[in-house]
Design a protein around this motif. Sequence first.
Motif, PDB file in Angstrom:
ATOM      1  N   PHE A   1      72.117  -1.754  -5.518  1.00 54.05           N
ATOM      2  CA  PHE A   1      72.614  -1.421  -4.190  1.00 54.05           C
ATOM      3  C   PHE A   1      72.443  -2.598  -3.231  1.00 54.05           C
ATOM      4  CE2 PHE A   1      71.825   0.017   0.135  1.00 54.05           C
ATOM      5  CZ  PHE A   1      72.955   0.774   0.389  1.00 54.05           C
ATOM      6  N   GLU A   2      71.253  -3.217  -3.226  1.00 56.80           N
ATOM      7  CA  GLU A   2      70.993  -4.335  -2.324  1.00 56.80           C
ATOM      8  C   GLU A   2      71.962  -5.487  -2.583  1.00 56.80           C
ATOM      9  OE1 GLU A   2      66.141  -3.845  -1.795  1.00 56.80           O
ATOM     10  OE2 GLU A   2      66.964  -4.839  -3.563  1.00 56.80           O
ATOM     11  N   ALA A   3      72.140  -5.832  -3.858  1.00 59.75           N
ATOM     12  CA  ALA A   3      73.021  -6.949  -4.199  1.00 59.75           C
ATOM     13  C   ALA A   3      74.465  -6.652  -3.809  1.00 59.75           C
ATOM     14  CB  ALA A   3      72.924  -7.249  -5.701  1.00 59.75           C
ATOM     15  N   ARG A   4      74.928  -5.446  -4.105  1.00 62.86           N
ATOM     16  CA  ARG A   4      76.334  -5.112  -3.848  1.00 62.86           C
ATOM     17  C   ARG A   4      76.633  -4.947  -2.357  1.00 62.86           C
ATOM     18  NH1 ARG A   4      79.404  -3.816  -8.468  1.00 62.86           N
ATOM     19  NH2 ARG A   4      78.307  -4.740 -10.245  1.00 62.86           N
ATOM     20  N   ILE A   5      75.684  -4.418  -1.586  1.00 59.64           N
ATOM     21  CA  ILE A   5      75.976  -4.232  -0.167  1.00 59.64           C
ATOM     22  C   ILE A   5      76.010  -5.583   0.548  1.00 59.64           C
ATOM     23  CG2 ILE A   5      73.637  -3.913   0.814  1.00 59.64           C
ATOM     24  CD1 ILE A   5      74.878  -1.519   2.401  1.00 59.64           C
ATOM     25  N   LEU A   6      75.225  -6.537   0.069  1.00 59.13           N
ATOM     26  CA  LEU A   6      75.302  -7.889   0.643  1.00 59.13           C
ATOM     27  C   LEU A   6      76.685  -8.481   0.405  1.00 59.13           C
ATOM     28  CD1 LEU A   6      71.798  -9.265  -0.388  1.00 59.13           C
ATOM     29  CD2 LEU A   6      72.623  -8.993   1.968  1.00 59.13           C
ATOM     30  N   VAL A   7      77.228  -8.276  -0.773  1.00 50.07           N
ATOM     31  CA  VAL A   7      78.576  -8.771  -1.068  1.00 50.07           C
ATOM     32  C   VAL A   7      79.609  -8.066  -0.197  1.00 50.07           C
ATOM     33  CG1 VAL A   7      80.366  -8.897  -2.842  1.00 50.07           C
ATOM     34  CG2 VAL A   7      78.009  -9.487  -3.410  1.00 50.07           C
ATOM     35  N   LEU A   8      79.518  -6.741  -0.098  1.00 49.33           N
ATOM     36  CA  LEU A   8      80.472  -5.984   0.716  1.00 49.33           C
ATOM     37  C   LEU A   8      80.440  -6.406   2.181  1.00 49.33           C
ATOM     38  CD1 LEU A   8      79.987  -2.410  -0.797  1.00 49.33           C
ATOM     39  CD2 LEU A   8      82.030  -3.830  -0.980  1.00 49.33           C
ATOM     40  N   ALA A   9      79.247  -6.786   2.652  1.00 51.13           N
ATOM     41  CA  ALA A   9      79.102  -7.206   4.047  1.00 51.13           C
ATOM     42  C   ALA A   9      79.466  -8.679   4.249  1.00 51.13           C
ATOM     43  CB  ALA A   9      77.668  -6.963   4.514  1.00 51.13           C
TER      44      ALA A   9
ATOM     45  N   LEU B   1      70.092 -11.325 -11.130  1.00 53.06           N
ATOM     46  CA  LEU B   1      70.973 -11.152  -9.972  1.00 53.06           C
ATOM     47  C   LEU B   1      72.443 -11.209 -10.389  1.00 53.06           C
ATOM     48  CD1 LEU B   1      69.113 -13.322  -7.305  1.00 53.06           C
ATOM     49  CD2 LEU B   1      69.484 -10.850  -7.198  1.00 53.06           C
ATOM     50  N   GLY B   2      72.755 -12.114 -11.294  1.00 50.09           N
ATOM     51  CA  GLY B   2      74.129 -12.203 -11.774  1.00 50.09           C
ATOM     52  C   GLY B   2      74.580 -10.924 -12.451  1.00 50.09           C
ATOM     53  N   LYS B   3      73.695 -10.323 -13.234  1.00 48.78           N
ATOM     54  CA  LYS B   3      74.037  -9.059 -13.901  1.00 48.78           C
ATOM     55  C   LYS B   3      74.190  -7.929 -12.891  1.00 48.78           C
ATOM     56  CE  LYS B   3      72.181 -10.039 -18.512  1.00 48.78           C
ATOM     57  NZ  LYS B   3      72.245 -11.492 -18.370  1.00 48.78           N
ATOM     58  N   LEU B   4      73.358  -7.920 -11.855  1.00 50.11           N
ATOM     59  CA  LEU B   4      73.487  -6.893 -10.815  1.00 50.11           C
ATOM     60  C   LEU B   4      74.849  -6.977 -10.124  1.00 50.11           C
ATOM     61  CD1 LEU B   4      69.950  -7.117  -9.146  1.00 50.11           C
ATOM     62  CD2 LEU B   4      70.787  -5.270 -10.601  1.00 50.11           C
ATOM     63  N   LEU B   5      75.376  -8.179 -10.010  1.00 47.59           N
ATOM     64  CA  LEU B   5      76.662  -8.377  -9.349  1.00 47.59           C
ATOM     65  C   LEU B   5      77.851  -8.179 -10.287  1.00 47.59           C
ATOM     66  CD1 LEU B   5      75.789 -11.515  -7.193  1.00 47.59           C
ATOM     67  CD2 LEU B   5      76.062  -9.164  -6.396  1.00 47.59           C
ATOM     68  N   GLU B   6      77.617  -8.315 -11.586  1.00 46.64           N
ATOM     69  CA  GLU B   6      78.727  -8.254 -12.546  1.00 46.64           C
ATOM     70  C   GLU B   6      78.800  -6.930 -13.299  1.00 46.64           C
ATOM     71  OE1 GLU B   6      78.093 -11.544 -15.148  1.00 46.64           O
ATOM     72  OE2 GLU B   6      78.189 -13.034 -13.531  1.00 46.64           O
ATOM     73  N   TRP B   7      77.664  -6.380 -13.679  1.00 47.59           N
ATOM     74  CA  TRP B   7      77.647  -5.189 -14.529  1.00 47.59           C
ATOM     75  C   TRP B   7      77.857  -3.920 -13.711  1.00 47.59           C
ATOM     76  CZ3 TRP B   7      73.022  -5.551 -18.514  1.00 47.59           C
ATOM     77  CH2 TRP B   7      73.237  -6.653 -19.362  1.00 47.59           C
TER      78      TRP B   7
ATOM     79  N   LEU C   1      76.929  -0.029 -12.751  1.00 45.59           N
ATOM     80  CA  LEU C   1      75.604   0.568 -12.606  1.00 45.59           C
ATOM     81  C   LEU C   1      75.127   1.246 -13.883  1.00 45.59           C
ATOM     82  CD1 LEU C   1      73.179   1.325 -10.852  1.00 45.59           C
ATOM     83  CD2 LEU C   1      74.515   3.243  -9.932  1.00 45.59           C
ATOM     84  N   ASP C   2      76.003   1.937 -14.575  1.00 44.42           N
ATOM     85  CA  ASP C   2      75.557   2.674 -15.760  1.00 44.42           C
ATOM     86  C   ASP C   2      75.138   1.754 -16.906  1.00 44.42           C
ATOM     87  OD1 ASP C   2      78.055   1.755 -16.494  1.00 44.42           O
ATOM     88  OD2 ASP C   2      78.942   3.738 -16.795  1.00 44.42           O
ATOM     89  N   ARG C   3      75.514   0.489 -16.848  1.00 42.44           N
ATOM     90  CA  ARG C   3      75.116  -0.444 -17.907  1.00 42.44           C
ATOM     91  C   ARG C   3      73.715  -1.005 -17.679  1.00 42.44           C
ATOM     92  NH1 ARG C   3      78.297  -6.042 -19.600  1.00 42.44           N
ATOM     93  NH2 ARG C   3      76.979  -6.545 -21.405  1.00 42.44           N
ATOM     94  N   LEU C   4      73.204  -0.913 -16.465  1.00 42.28           N
ATOM     95  CA  LEU C   4      71.916  -1.516 -16.148  1.00 42.28           C
ATOM     96  C   LEU C   4      70.746  -0.848 -16.868  1.00 42.28           C
ATOM     97  CD1 LEU C   4      72.256  -2.205 -12.319  1.00 42.28           C
ATOM     98  CD2 LEU C   4      72.448  -3.837 -14.197  1.00 42.28           C
ATOM     99  N   SER C   5      70.969   0.318 -17.434  1.00 40.92           N
ATOM    100  CA  SER C   5      69.881   1.000 -18.135  1.00 40.92           C
ATOM    101  C   SER C   5      69.408   0.212 -19.354  1.00 40.92           C
ATOM    102  CB  SER C   5      70.321   2.403 -18.562  1.00 40.92           C
ATOM    103  OG  SER C   5      71.455   2.332 -19.418  1.00 40.92           O
ATOM    104  N   VAL C   6      70.237  -0.690 -19.869  1.00 37.60           N
ATOM    105  CA  VAL C   6      69.848  -1.477 -21.041  1.00 37.60           C
ATOM    106  C   VAL C   6      69.154  -2.778 -20.637  1.00 37.60           C
ATOM    107  CG1 VAL C   6      71.783  -0.533 -22.347  1.00 37.60           C
ATOM    108  CG2 VAL C   6      72.035  -2.761 -21.233  1.00 37.60           C
TER     109      VAL C   6
END
Length: 248
Positions: free
Chosen positions: A135-143, A195-201, A203-208
């Motif tokens: 959420f933090e990574a994506r909202i920074l991009v959206l803003a 951080l790169g994965k948070l921005l690219e993947w 959400l449902d993939r982050l469980s791995v």
Amino acid sequence: MKQYQAEAIVLRSSAVREADRTLVLLTGDRGKIRVWAHGAARPTSRKRGAVQPFCRSRFLLERGREIDVVRQAEALEEFPALHADLEALALAGYVCEVAEGFAVEGQPDPGIYVLLLQVLRRLAEDKNVLAVRFFEARILVLAGFGPELGSCAGCGARSAVPVRLSPALGGVLCRQCRDRDPPAPSCGPAAVQVLGKLLEWPLDRLSVLRVDAATAREVAGALQACICRHLEKEPRTLAFLRKMDLLS
């Protein structure tokens, strides 16, 4: 029109008088709006469930001179799991506070609305803190403040090894440029990779994704430094997350 409908997530509910509430709502098509819910806290009120924090509800609102008024409210998703667990409650409160800080009153922002709803749903199922990092990574991009990870924000070298992430300069800094922003938090290669994965993947993939404790702390520190800089304050809920050891 004097009355209008809005589907919204309740970001915050504040008591006014004995039974009234003021609400901060996040909508996709109207941005952030503040409304007055008369009698919403009464046990017999039909609005009671729909005005709880984190709830996604459908509202019938009436324009007022200073603040719009809730005439009807129907809960669409209530997320009881977020209220039943203190850690989930704290994490949900934090993402809602950050969303409130970045959202603009009256300015449509469907991206933030969809992002927040997605993360609240995930937190209700699983308290994985990576959902909050997402959420933090994506909202920074959206803003418009998404950090540059592919090259040094100081010298522009793409092959430089990152050691810090500078909220002021908008990206990672290499060892040679680290002193250009001394307060910038540490952010080494492993943290930049996460951080790169948070921005690219999705959400449902982050469980791995498996992140060691030291890297998790770097990622959290870097993202929260960016959040605080661009909000120009520290979210109040961060202190509570820190006390509960839920920052990373």
